[in-house]
Scaffold this active site. Structure first.
Site, short mmCIF file in Angstrom:
data_model
loop_
_atom_site.label_atom_id
_atom_site.label_comp_id
_atom_site.label_asym_id
_atom_site.label_seq_id
_atom_site.Cartn_x
_atom_site.Cartn_y
_atom_site.Cartn_z
N GLN A 332 -9.89 -5.52 -1.04
CA GLN A 332 -9.45 -6.23 -2.29
C GLN A 332 -10.21 -6.03 -3.63
OE1 GLN A 332 -10.08 -7.45 0.74
NE2 GLN A 332 -8.22 -8.65 1.72
N GLN A 354 -6.99 -0.80 -2.84
CA GLN A 354 -6.30 -1.91 -2.15
C GLN A 354 -6.09 -3.00 -3.12
OE1 GLN A 354 -8.10 -3.39 1.50
NE2 GLN A 354 -7.05 -5.01 1.61
N ASP A 355 -4.77 -3.54 -3.09
CA ASP A 355 -4.53 -4.91 -4.02
C ASP A 355 -4.48 -4.50 -5.61
OD1 ASP A 355 -4.25 -5.96 -1.69
OD2 ASP A 355 -5.47 -7.68 -2.09
N ASP A 376 -1.38 -2.44 0.31
CA ASP A 376 -0.67 -3.61 -0.24
C ASP A 376 -0.86 -3.54 -1.68
OD1 ASP A 376 -0.43 -4.32 2.40
OD2 ASP A 376 -2.33 -5.96 2.31
N ARG A 444 4.85 -4.58 4.12
CA ARG A 444 4.49 -5.41 5.29
C ARG A 444 4.56 -6.81 5.02
NH1 ARG A 444 -1.80 -5.06 7.16
NH2 ARG A 444 -2.77 -5.25 5.12
N TRP A 446 3.48 -10.20 4.32
CA TRP A 446 2.03 -10.99 3.85
C TRP A 446 2.45 -12.15 4.58
CZ3 TRP A 446 -0.25 -12.33 -1.49
CH2 TRP A 446 -1.41 -13.07 -1.24
#
Length: 538
Positions: A332, A354-355, A376, A444, A446
């Site tokens: 993240q 990521q993120d 994500d 997806r 969370w």
């Protein structure tokens, strides 16, 4: 009829609570009380205010005793303290509203309060997530997690009772008409003005001319400064320029504009709640770049890993690249985090893995932007619309799959979700040779009530035929809301999509709920930003 009866007539708590989503908790909360629905709503909000005040005081006491805790725990506590202060503001606003009224409010006012109460729950969850994933002190983690869980039930009931009593029933507008406002050509004009001679801060004649120019294009600018690394502007850093901005300005006062000249700005920027109606304008994507590399592996929480973070209401950014260079191995690592209500981003780029883009909370709009990431990489719990954006999945670490979205709605009464409208979804250059090996999904879940909609967008063939991926087994598959409407491209076929109860292929009537007009109330606030938007479906 039942709603009118219970809110305007005196009924026992048990009778009233049987109409709520959590009757057992409601009865415990309102034990020994007697009144009508508005009375019970006020009692609940008052309890929410009291508990939030106690939690903020507790965070202060923990941080004052900071020498007792390791750095990871302190970082998580600092996030919780920051979020608790925001929550207290939101709940004070709610309390003031419910104390003044015993009737359904105007739609715009009610939506403001629902947005703030939704954000209160999001802030609670963010604090809890940070404690559970980052804090090392098990005693602190256990005690605060229990406290946060109880307070979240209370705030959830405040949101529920407010929506039932004070918020009008939503009437969906069906509009397919473009706003029609052309985007302002501010960067070139500002450049011309400042590169042609003087134009430094304090040149009132030049500022008057600029203000007049912008007002003719519906963008009201009260003042302006220039950031340039070479010293030719008013400031050499973005943070210095933001510090010079006035505090708590009203929207009618106009924007404080910060023009950021071409350059790579290695700064961590955080725009506080008192810095309202700031407009940052750069020289263009990949010309004005704000960059950092904070990440969770090296000790940040996800929340404080952001290169650029903003909570000041009415924020606008144009022609800027926001970047986090930590890379896929650092997990993240946020490029931009926004919890700014009524914020807009136009012709910006968000680059990470990521993120990448944390649309944390409140109401947000992104137009003609570029978004790059892996896992994500568009996530959070704002009410947010991404319109005309280019979304690129990058190459993740070995063994990972890509998930474009991870929406974090935790309560069915929250007005939050991700709406992706008229976007183009493709593989980035590094992923393109590996699309047969690395799977990419639209999203997806969370959190329990995750809500994401893709409408009238182009999806290239690299999107997996299933479309969506689970988070953990059957978690949230019955309670999420994922939908697709009239998408195109070889990755858009819904023939082999997941068969979850919460997944839907929807028509125009349902899709209209997620347009700029209906989901963000954008017709009332986006025109003053100058950012072009389509308020309905195409």
């Amino acid at each position: 009829m039942a709603k009118h009866y219970y809110y305007n007539n005196t009924v026992p708590p048990a009778t009233f609570c049987d109409t709520t989503e959590d009757p057992a908790y409601c009865k415990t909360l309102l034990a020994n009380q007697y009144g009508n629905g508005y009375d019970y709503g006020r009692i609940c909000v008052q309890k929410s205010v009291s508990q939030s005040h106690s939690f903020l005081n507790l965070m202060d006491s923990y941080l004052q005793d900071g020498s007792s805790y390791d750095q990871n725990t302190i970082r998580a506590l600092e996030d919780c303290r920051f979020l608790a202060e925001l929550n207290l503001d939101f709940l004070y606003n709610t309390q003031e509203t419910v104390n003044k009224s015993s009737n359904v409010l105007q739609s715009s006012h009610a939506e403001d309060i629902v947005t703030q109460l939704s954000a209160t729950l999001t802030n609670q969850q963010t604090c809890l997530d940070g404690l559970q994933t980052t804090a090392s002190d098990e005693r602190v983690k256990s005690y605060l997690s229990s406290m946060l869980s109880n307070d979240t039930k209370l705030h959830s009931m405040s949101l529920c009772l407010f929506r039932r009593g004070w918020a009008p029933e939503k009437k969906i507008k069906h509009s397919w008409k473009q706003n029609g406002r052309l985007p302002y050509k501010m960067p070139k004009r500002v450049r011309d003005m400042y590169d042609s001679g003087r134009g430094r801060h304090g040149n009132h004649g030049r500022h008057h001319h600029l203000r007049k120019l912008l007002q003719t294009e519906s963008v009201n600018v009260r003042d302006m400064v220039v950031v340039s690394k070479d010293g030719s502007g008013n400031f050499t850093t973005i943070n210095a320029a933001i510090s010079a901005a006035p505090n708590n300005t009203a929207s009618s006062d106009g924007y404080f504009l910060v023009f950021i000249k071409k350059g790579v700005y290695e700064e961590y920027v955080s725009i506080a709640k008192n810095k309202k109606h700031l407009m940052l304008v750069g020289d263009g994507i990949n010309q004005t770049i704000i960059t950092g590399d904070r990440n969770v592996v090296d000790g940040s929480t996800t929340f404080n890993s952001a290169t650029f973070a903003v909570v000041g209401q009415g924020f606008v950014a144009v022609n800027i690249t926001f970047r986090n260079t930590a890379g896929p191995s650092k997990h993240q690592a946020v490029a931009l985090r926004s919890g700014a209500d009524l914020s807009a981003f136009y012709m910006c780029s968000f680059e990470g893995y990521q993120d990448t883009l944390y649309a944390h909370s409140m109401r947000q709009f992104y137009s003609d932007c570029y978004i790059y990431g892996t896992v994500d990489f568009i996530f959070g719990n704002a009410a947010v619309v991404f319109q005309n954006c280019n979304i690129f999945s990058r190459l993740p670490m070995t063994g990972q799959f890509n998930s474009i979205t991870a929406q974090g709605r935790t309560d069915p009464n929250q007005n939050t979700g991700i709406s992706i409208h008229n976007a183009t979804i493709r593989a980035a250059n590094d992923l393109a040779p590996r699309v047969g090996v690395v799977k990419t999904y639209l999203g997806r879940p969370w959190k329990q009530y995750s809500r994401t909609v893709f409408m009238e967008s182009f999806m290239d063939g690299f999107v997996d035929p299933a479309g969506w991926h689970d988070w953990s087994g059957s978690f949230a598959l019955n309670t999420l809301y994922y939908a697709e409407h009239k998408n195109a491209g070889s990755g858009s076929s819904t023939a082999s999509r997941v068969s979850w109860p919460g997944y839907h292929v929807i028509g125009a009537m349902d899709a209209a709920n997620f347009t700029v007009s209906n989901f963000l109330q954008g017709d009332s606030w986006l025109p003053q930003t100058g950012v072009p938007f389509l308020n309905g479906l195409i």
